[in-house]
Design an enzyme around this catalytic site. Structure first.
Site, mmCIF file in Angstrom:
data_model
loop_
_atom_site.group_PDB
_atom_site.id
_atom_site.type_symbol
_atom_site.label_atom_id
_atom_site.label_comp_id
_atom_site.label_asym_id
_atom_site.label_seq_id
_atom_site.Cartn_x
_atom_site.Cartn_y
_atom_site.Cartn_z
ATOM 1 N N ASN A 139 0.875 -1.171 0.000
ATOM 2 C CA ASN A 139 0.000 0.000 0.000
ATOM 3 C C ASN A 139 0.914 1.223 0.000
ATOM 4 O O ASN A 139 1.492 1.579 1.028
ATOM 5 C CB ASN A 139 -0.884 -0.046 1.253
ATOM 6 C CG ASN A 139 -1.875 1.107 1.307
ATOM 7 O OD1 ASN A 139 -1.806 2.044 0.503
ATOM 8 N ND2 ASN A 139 -2.783 1.050 2.251
ATOM 9 N N LYS A 173 3.318 0.740 3.138
ATOM 10 C CA LYS A 173 2.897 -0.254 4.134
ATOM 11 C C LYS A 173 2.878 -1.604 3.454
ATOM 12 O O LYS A 173 2.540 -1.702 2.282
ATOM 13 C CB LYS A 173 1.492 0.068 4.648
ATOM 14 C CG LYS A 173 1.436 1.318 5.482
ATOM 15 C CD LYS A 173 0.068 1.447 6.138
ATOM 16 C CE LYS A 173 -0.213 2.892 6.485
ATOM 17 N NZ LYS A 173 -1.568 3.309 6.253
ATOM 18 N N ARG A 227 -2.564 -2.080 -3.560
ATOM 19 C CA ARG A 227 -3.763 -1.281 -3.389
ATOM 20 C C ARG A 227 -3.677 -0.100 -4.351
ATOM 21 O O ARG A 227 -2.691 0.641 -4.347
ATOM 22 C CB ARG A 227 -3.851 -0.776 -1.959
ATOM 23 C CG ARG A 227 -5.012 0.167 -1.785
ATOM 24 C CD ARG A 227 -5.046 0.741 -0.403
ATOM 25 N NE ARG A 227 -6.241 1.553 -0.289
ATOM 26 C CZ ARG A 227 -6.282 2.690 0.397
ATOM 27 N NH1 ARG A 227 -5.218 3.146 1.004
ATOM 28 N NH2 ARG A 227 -7.398 3.369 0.461
ATOM 29 N N HIS A 284 -12.862 2.894 -0.416
ATOM 30 C CA HIS A 284 -12.895 1.883 0.657
ATOM 31 C C HIS A 284 -13.577 0.593 0.184
ATOM 32 O O HIS A 284 -14.059 -0.192 1.006
ATOM 33 C CB HIS A 284 -13.703 2.362 1.899
ATOM 34 C CG HIS A 284 -13.072 3.462 2.685
ATOM 35 N ND1 HIS A 284 -13.825 4.436 3.303
ATOM 36 C CD2 HIS A 284 -11.778 3.742 2.970
ATOM 37 C CE1 HIS A 284 -13.031 5.277 3.944
ATOM 38 N NE2 HIS A 284 -11.769 4.869 3.751
ATOM 39 N N HIS A 315 -18.056 2.112 7.408
ATOM 40 C CA HIS A 315 -16.599 2.068 7.575
ATOM 41 C C HIS A 315 -16.190 3.406 8.180
ATOM 42 O O HIS A 315 -16.161 4.428 7.496
ATOM 43 C CB HIS A 315 -15.920 1.834 6.223
ATOM 44 C CG HIS A 315 -14.421 1.885 6.285
ATOM 45 N ND1 HIS A 315 -13.619 0.770 6.102
ATOM 46 C CD2 HIS A 315 -13.566 2.909 6.530
ATOM 47 C CE1 HIS A 315 -12.347 1.119 6.233
ATOM 48 N NE2 HIS A 315 -12.291 2.419 6.488
ATOM 49 N N LEU A 316 -15.908 3.402 9.499
ATOM 50 C CA LEU A 316 -15.618 4.650 10.206
ATOM 51 C C LEU A 316 -14.183 4.641 10.700
ATOM 52 O O LEU A 316 -13.895 4.182 11.808
ATOM 53 C CB LEU A 316 -16.592 4.812 11.389
ATOM 54 C CG LEU A 316 -18.088 4.594 11.083
ATOM 55 C CD1 LEU A 316 -18.913 4.699 12.357
ATOM 56 C CD2 LEU A 316 -18.583 5.599 10.044
ATOM 57 N N ARG A 356 -12.020 15.546 7.033
ATOM 58 C CA ARG A 356 -12.802 15.937 5.853
ATOM 59 C C ARG A 356 -14.233 16.277 6.243
ATOM 60 O O ARG A 356 -14.823 15.611 7.099
ATOM 61 C CB ARG A 356 -12.835 14.809 4.821
ATOM 62 C CG ARG A 356 -11.498 14.483 4.228
ATOM 63 C CD ARG A 356 -11.635 13.431 3.113
ATOM 64 N NE ARG A 356 -10.375 12.741 2.931
ATOM 65 C CZ ARG A 356 -10.230 11.424 2.920
ATOM 66 N NH1 ARG A 356 -11.274 10.628 3.056
ATOM 67 N NH2 ARG A 356 -9.052 10.894 2.756
ATOM 68 N N ASN A 388 -14.273 0.322 17.593
ATOM 69 C CA ASN A 388 -13.880 0.614 18.975
ATOM 70 C C ASN A 388 -14.769 1.580 19.748
ATOM 71 O O ASN A 388 -14.761 1.551 20.976
ATOM 72 C CB ASN A 388 -12.460 1.182 18.993
ATOM 73 C CG ASN A 388 -11.445 0.178 18.493
ATOM 74 O OD1 ASN A 388 -11.276 -0.873 19.091
ATOM 75 N ND2 ASN A 388 -10.810 0.478 17.372
ATOM 76 N N GLU A 426 -8.374 -5.105 5.092
ATOM 77 C CA GLU A 426 -8.179 -4.798 3.678
ATOM 78 C C GLU A 426 -7.000 -5.557 3.085
ATOM 79 O O GLU A 426 -7.037 -5.972 1.934
ATOM 80 C CB GLU A 426 -7.991 -3.277 3.510
ATOM 81 C CG GLU A 426 -9.297 -2.529 3.729
ATOM 82 C CD GLU A 426 -9.121 -1.047 3.989
ATOM 83 O OE1 GLU A 426 -8.697 -0.694 5.115
ATOM 84 O OE2 GLU A 426 -9.400 -0.244 3.094
HETATM 85 P P1 ADP Z 1 -7.474 4.952 8.780
HETATM 86 O O1 ADP Z 1 -7.127 3.556 8.299
HETATM 87 O O2 ADP Z 1 -8.569 5.612 8.024
HETATM 88 O O3 ADP Z 1 -6.305 5.841 9.034
HETATM 89 P P2 ADP Z 1 -8.473 3.632 11.183
HETATM 90 O O4 ADP Z 1 -9.517 2.742 10.632
HETATM 91 O O5 ADP Z 1 -7.238 3.016 11.739
HETATM 92 O O6 ADP Z 1 -8.119 4.796 10.203
HETATM 93 O O7 ADP Z 1 -9.175 4.520 12.310
HETATM 94 C C1 ADP Z 1 -8.430 5.489 13.007
HETATM 95 C C2 ADP Z 1 -9.366 6.212 13.971
HETATM 96 O O8 ADP Z 1 -10.029 5.273 14.793
HETATM 97 C C3 ADP Z 1 -8.645 7.133 14.940
HETATM 98 O O9 ADP Z 1 -8.462 8.419 14.393
HETATM 99 C C4 ADP Z 1 -9.606 7.181 16.120
HETATM 100 O O10 ADP Z 1 -10.532 8.231 15.920
HETATM 101 C C5 ADP Z 1 -10.376 5.888 16.034
HETATM 102 N N1 ADP Z 1 -10.067 4.953 17.121
HETATM 103 C C6 ADP Z 1 -9.072 4.055 17.179
HETATM 104 N N2 ADP Z 1 -9.114 3.383 18.356
HETATM 105 C C7 ADP Z 1 -10.183 3.858 19.030
HETATM 106 C C8 ADP Z 1 -10.774 3.577 20.307
HETATM 107 N N3 ADP Z 1 -10.273 2.655 21.135
HETATM 108 N N4 ADP Z 1 -11.871 4.287 20.649
HETATM 109 C C9 ADP Z 1 -12.380 5.215 19.846
HETATM 110 N N5 ADP Z 1 -11.877 5.531 18.641
HETATM 111 C C10 ADP Z 1 -10.791 4.861 18.240
#
Ligand code: ADP
Length: 406
Positions: free
Chosen positions: A10, A17, A94, A183, A211-212, A244, A337, A387
């Site tokens: 990636n 990565k 990717r 995504h 997907h958050l 964003r 999470n 992914e």
């Molecule tokens: P990306 O791959 O888009 O960079 P991720 O899927 O790894 O992101 O998500 C990162 C986000 O997840 C962090 O910015 C944070 O907001 C949230 N996050 C990670 N761990 C926790 C947790 N234990 N509780 C709440 N939010 C979390």
């Protein structure tokens, strides 16, 4: 011996990565990343999982992606997993934007590279780095199959009614302006995994995937096919994200240009980097935001409320798009999470058959699991996304198919 290993790459603009997987059992042999490529303070962190050892770290200048991949190859070779191993079946890359042309994972050829290059105007931040990664890997192992797996591919099944913006058709087509979605690899993996969690075949179920992560997107998946997703021409549209804005009235852009004297690039930076949670409250990490909310911080509470309101609006919209929903599924960093986000997003939706069991929601786990009360009309689930595994799976499947035809 059949080659069963896949290296997943990636490539970002200044990062690389990687994960090496063995597709016999989908196990991870090694993972790592190189960051700050091109700077004096580049860093490589390599974790040789197969050796059961902890991470090794190297710092010092790594000039470009070529040097980065060579450094990664050295680390892998050190563990007996070198790129020249006959067990390596392919490298899966990717690629963020595949436009309309790439609806499936694709073996990289010169022609495929030209087409990915042609898509740079619609993906200026991502495709150039993805291309660099592919070219570098090809130069290092020219005879090895390289497979491009596109973030947009899963969404190419969206009906025209969902993919079209209601703007002048000639102008839109001339500039390839339409909703592509991103995504996709995650939405594909998570929607399939959720069907399995329900004990059903993906072809039988309708699911809403949320997907958050730092970037965030929703999708409506019907019988395994994506019918709607929240990101558009670029990953800016849709949900409120870490930095964003997600949806805004498009007139905000020319208003800022005309009234605030901002340039197009400045508005671009504002909406992509200084908006979303960070724009609303200064933080983009949901953990920190929740901590501040618990301390009574009003800006953090506002950011949380705007985030959740948009999410709930999309859940309702996608419920209507699908007509019948079997599961609402949360994934990625926040989705996996942040229990308060999940409960707030579904609060008050009992009329739609949606509810969260407070105890199940509070459980922390790395496993796919249900968090809705027993007997709910619609299941609510948390499914950790993967992914890299999905890219490796698609890459391996394609190479196996090609080998079978030989
Ligand atoms: P990306 O791959 O888009 O960079 P991720 O899927 O790894 O992101 O998500 C990162 C986000 O997840 C962090 O910015 C944070 O907001 C949230 N996050 C990670 N761990 C926790 C947790 N234990 N509780 C709440 N939010 C979390």
């Amino acid at each position: 011996m059949t080659a069963t290993r896949v290296l997943v790459l990636n490539s970002g603009s200044s990062s690389l990565k990687y994960q090496l997987l063995d597709m016999r059992d989908a196990s991870r042999l090694a993972t790592g990343l190189v960051e700050r490529i091109g700077e004096a303070t580049s860093r490589l962190v390599h974790t040789p999982l197969a050796a059961g050892a902890g991470p090794r770290e190297r710092t010092g200048p790594i000039a470009d992606h070529d040097a980065a991949l060579k450094a990664v190859a050295d680390e892998l070779a050190h563990d007996g997993l070198g790129l020249d191993s006959p067990e390596l079946a392919a490298i899966g890359h990717r690629v963020v934007h595949g436009g309309l042309r790439f609806t499936e994972p694709t073996v990289v050829t010169d022609e495929v590279l030209t087409e990915i290059e042609r898509l740079i105007p619609v993906a200026p931040l991502h495709n150039p780095a993805n291309l660099t990664g592919i070219r570098t890997a090809r130069a290092l192992r020219p005879e090895l199959p390289q497979v491009a797996v596109f973030d947009t591919a899963f969404h190419t099944t969206m009906p025209e009614a969902a993919a079209r913006y209601a703007i002048d058709v000639e102008t839109a087509d001339a500039h390839r302006i339409r909703r592509y979605g991103f995504h996709g690899t995650s939405h594909a993996y998570v929607s399939r995994r959720a069907a399995r969690l329900l004990g059903r075949d993906p072809s039988e179920v309708n699911v809403i995937v949320l997907h958050l992560g730092n970037g965030a997107s929703a999708s409506a998946v019907s019988g395994g096919r994506c019918v709607e997703t929240s990101m558009g021409l670029t990953p800016l549209e849709g949900l409120v994200m870490g930095t964003r804005s997600g949806d805004v009235d498009p007139a905000v852009t020319f208003h800022l240009m005309r009234v605030a004297g901002m340039s197009a690039d400045e508005v671009d930076v504002l909406l992509n980097k200084r908006s979303g949670l960070v724009g609303l409250c200064g933080d983009n990490d949901m953990r920190e935001i929740r901590r501040r909310v618990d301390e009574g911080d009003e800006r953090a509470a506002l950011a949380f409320d705007v985030y959740v309101h948009r999410l709930k609006k999309y859940i309702g919209a996608y419920y209507a798009v699908l007509g019948r929903v079997d599961a609402v599924v949360f994934t990625a960093g926040v989705g996996e999470n942040a229990a308060p986000v999940r409960s707030a997003a579904l609060a008050g939706l009992e009329g739609l058959g949606l509810a969260v069991d407070a105890e199940l929601n509070a459980v922390r786990s790395a496993e796919a699991r249900l968090i809705s009360p027993a007997g709910s009309r619609v299941a609510v689930a948390v499914v950790p996304t993967d992914e890299e595994l999905e890219i490796a799976r698609q890459t391996h499947e394609l190479v196996e198919k090609a080998n079978a035809r030989k």
